[in-house]
Design an enzyme around this catalytic site. Structure first.
Site, PDB file in Angstrom:
ATOM      1  N   HIS A 194      26.330  45.777  30.857  1.00 54.14           N
ATOM      2  CA  HIS A 194      27.307  46.208  31.918  1.00 54.14           C
ATOM      3  C   HIS A 194      28.482  45.509  31.880  1.00 54.14           C
ATOM      4  O   HIS A 194      28.692  44.119  32.076  1.00 54.14           O
ATOM      5  CB  HIS A 194      26.763  46.038  33.336  1.00 54.14           C
ATOM      6  CG  HIS A 194      27.417  47.217  34.245  1.00 54.14           C
ATOM      7  ND1 HIS A 194      28.593  46.658  34.778  1.00 54.14           N
ATOM      8  CD2 HIS A 194      26.924  48.473  34.832  1.00 54.14           C
ATOM      9  CE1 HIS A 194      29.133  47.921  35.743  1.00 54.14           C
ATOM     10  NE2 HIS A 194      28.142  48.843  35.710  1.00 54.14           N
TER      11      HIS A 194
ATOM     12  N   GLY B   7      44.643  34.874  46.277  1.00 55.36           N
ATOM     13  CA  GLY B   7      44.170  33.758  45.185  1.00 55.36           C
ATOM     14  C   GLY B   7      45.339  33.573  44.077  1.00 55.36           C
ATOM     15  O   GLY B   7      46.269  34.276  44.084  1.00 55.36           O
TER      16      GLY B   7
ATOM     17  N   ARG C  92      46.773  32.930  40.113  1.00 53.38           N
ATOM     18  CA  ARG C  92      46.479  33.592  38.698  1.00 53.38           C
ATOM     19  C   ARG C  92      45.692  32.951  37.851  1.00 53.38           C
ATOM     20  O   ARG C  92      46.120  32.797  36.728  1.00 53.38           O
ATOM     21  CB  ARG C  92      48.017  33.773  38.189  1.00 53.38           C
ATOM     22  CG  ARG C  92      48.950  34.783  38.711  1.00 53.38           C
ATOM     23  CD  ARG C  92      50.189  34.813  38.293  1.00 53.38           C
ATOM     24  NE  ARG C  92      51.288  35.764  38.548  1.00 53.38           N
ATOM     25  CZ  ARG C  92      51.167  37.225  38.020  1.00 53.38           C
ATOM     26  NH1 ARG C  92      50.467  37.467  37.148  1.00 53.38           N
ATOM     27  NH2 ARG C  92      52.200  37.740  38.602  1.00 53.38           N
ATOM     28  N   LYS C  93      44.390  32.381  38.496  1.00 50.95           N
ATOM     29  CA  LYS C  93      43.434  32.020  37.489  1.00 50.95           C
ATOM     30  C   LYS C  93      42.089  32.131  38.281  1.00 50.95           C
ATOM     31  O   LYS C  93      42.027  32.272  39.184  1.00 50.95           O
ATOM     32  CB  LYS C  93      43.760  30.491  36.991  1.00 50.95           C
ATOM     33  CG  LYS C  93      43.765  29.810  38.551  1.00 50.95           C
ATOM     34  CD  LYS C  93      43.793  28.103  38.212  1.00 50.95           C
ATOM     35  CE  LYS C  93      43.865  27.331  39.326  1.00 50.95           C
ATOM     36  NZ  LYS C  93      44.163  25.981  39.112  1.00 50.95           N
TER      37      LYS C  93
ATOM     38  N   HIS D  48      38.158  31.704  38.924  1.00 45.85           N
ATOM     39  CA  HIS D  48      37.154  30.686  39.071  1.00 45.85           C
ATOM     40  C   HIS D  48      36.469  30.018  37.943  1.00 45.85           C
ATOM     41  O   HIS D  48      35.994  31.268  36.982  1.00 45.85           O
ATOM     42  CB  HIS D  48      36.164  30.912  40.103  1.00 45.85           C
ATOM     43  CG  HIS D  48      35.509  29.704  40.471  1.00 45.85           C
ATOM     44  ND1 HIS D  48      34.232  29.307  39.832  1.00 45.85           N
ATOM     45  CD2 HIS D  48      35.226  29.215  41.601  1.00 45.85           C
ATOM     46  CE1 HIS D  48      33.700  28.446  40.543  1.00 45.85           C
ATOM     47  NE2 HIS D  48      34.107  28.059  41.574  1.00 45.85           N
ATOM     48  N   PRO D  49      36.165  28.794  37.620  1.00 46.84           N
ATOM     49  CA  PRO D  49      35.937  28.422  36.040  1.00 46.84           C
ATOM     50  C   PRO D  49      34.613  29.135  35.637  1.00 46.84           C
ATOM     51  O   PRO D  49      33.981  29.475  34.463  1.00 46.84           O
ATOM     52  CB  PRO D  49      35.862  27.259  36.107  1.00 46.84           C
ATOM     53  CG  PRO D  49      36.097  26.601  37.379  1.00 46.84           C
ATOM     54  CD  PRO D  49      36.748  27.546  38.123  1.00 46.84           C
ATOM     55  N   THR D  50      33.555  29.152  36.855  1.00 45.73           N
ATOM     56  CA  THR D  50      32.226  30.034  36.591  1.00 45.73           C
ATOM     57  C   THR D  50      31.862  30.904  37.364  1.00 45.73           C
ATOM     58  O   THR D  50      31.152  31.976  36.857  1.00 45.73           O
ATOM     59  CB  THR D  50      31.117  28.742  36.730  1.00 45.73           C
ATOM     60  OG1 THR D  50      31.154  28.484  38.139  1.00 45.73           O
ATOM     61  CG2 THR D  50      31.333  27.440  35.829  1.00 45.73           C
TER      62      THR D  50
ATOM     63  N   GLY E  51      34.349  33.595  38.078  1.00 43.98           N
ATOM     64  CA  GLY E  51      35.268  34.543  37.675  1.00 43.98           C
ATOM     65  C   GLY E  51      36.209  34.949  38.746  1.00 43.98           C
ATOM     66  O   GLY E  51      37.114  34.292  39.704  1.00 43.98           O
TER      67      GLY E  51
END
Length: 300
Positions: free
Chosen positions: A82, A163, A165-166, A168-170, A172
């Site tokens: 998915h 938020g 323009r990036k 969250h590292p894990t 998303g």
């Protein structure tokens, strides 16, 4: 009468039962909010919860679930059939009793703001909460998925609604919004050729000239070695389930395959299934409101 809202958060985990159980525990932790259903699928690697409760309790649970998902789901290791872009992939709010879409829109904004403030997970607003026409469709927001999202967020038109323009590292990025009820409806084919499912999905989805209220993709169910046409029916009265089912049957026959089953993910309005029963049973002069017993029992 008290207000009730439905929330159907989708999480990018359908294989690790310990993670799913942890999310279930959180979903059951706030008085005034009831977990009606929790379904998971290993091939999709996804689980879908259905919550109903007061606006205040549902808001709290939605935030707590997003927090728990960010702590226990690592998108850098996620694989599944998915499409997905976040540990908590989508949080829809649906007006149920004495609630308006506008009130659900305000809920979505409050939850999105809190998720950014406390968890630093950015979000897009979608459907009735969308801030621009290109964000109404969840598929447009999700395009690029988790892996392509860092580059996408740098495009001028794709700044998160909440938020930076990036991602969250894990965990998303998450889509949050208000919408009317939909039916998540999947049809399984007796073939391992996912390209056939993709061709059928293209024929039936509204964006390709098919049914106006049907969103569809082809996916592979690795655990069963079969292809699936996975759909969201965003207006089950405007496009009934039996209509897309019969079109899938006809298109499958064209490719020499058969339908071997279908499934509904999460809860569904009763009328969506009654309409199908009325069609296949050829019931004449049927009145859903008068002849379905449960409609007379509500409120007794």
């Amino acid at each position: 009468m008290a207000k009730l809202v439905e929330c159907i958060p989708n999480f990018s985990e359908g294989r690790d039962q310990a993670v799913i159980d942890g999310l279930v525990k959180v979903a059951q932790s706030v008085p005034g909010c009831t977990l009606f259903d929790a379904q998971s699928d290993a091939s999709h690697n996804r689980c879908v919860f259905t919550l109903v409760g007061s606006p205040e309790s549902v808001e709290e649970v939605a935030f707590l679930l997003c927090k728990k998902a960010s702590e226990t789901i690592d998108m850098t290791k996620h694989e599944g059939a998915h499409p997905r872009m976040g540990a908590t992939d989508v949080i829809p709010f649906v007006p149920t009793v004495n609630m308006t879409v506008e009130e659900c829109v305000e809920m979505s904004k409050r939850v999105a703001q809190r998720i950014w403030d406390e968890l630093k997970i950015p979000s897009f607003l979608y459907e009735d909460s969308a801030t621009s026409p290109d964000r109404v469709n969840l598929a447009s927001c999700r395009k690029g998925q988790f892996e392509g999202m860092p580059e996408k967020l740098l495009k001028p038109e794709w700044a998160p609604d909440y938020g930076e323009r990036k991602i969250h590292p894990t965990a998303g990025i998450t889509a949050i919004g208000a919408r009317m009820p939909l039916v998540a409806f999947n049809v399984n084919l007796d073939t391992p050729d996912v390209e056939i499912a993709n061709k059928i999905a293209k024929m039936i989805r509204g964006s390709s000239g098919g049914f106006k209220y049907c969103k569809a993709i082809g996916v592979m169910l690795e655990d069963r070695n079969i292809a699936q046409v996975s759909m969201n029916m965003v207006n089950y009265e405007g496009t009934q389930l039996y209509r897309v089912f019969e079109m899938i049957r006809a298109e499958a026959d064209r490719w020499g395959v058969r339908i071997i089953g279908s499934e509904v993910v999460g809860l569904t309005p009763a009328k969506a299934l009654v309409d199908a029963a009325e069609y296949y049973l050829k019931i004449e002069n049927f009145d859903y409101h008068k002849q379905v017993m449960e409609n007379h029992l509500v409120g007794l």
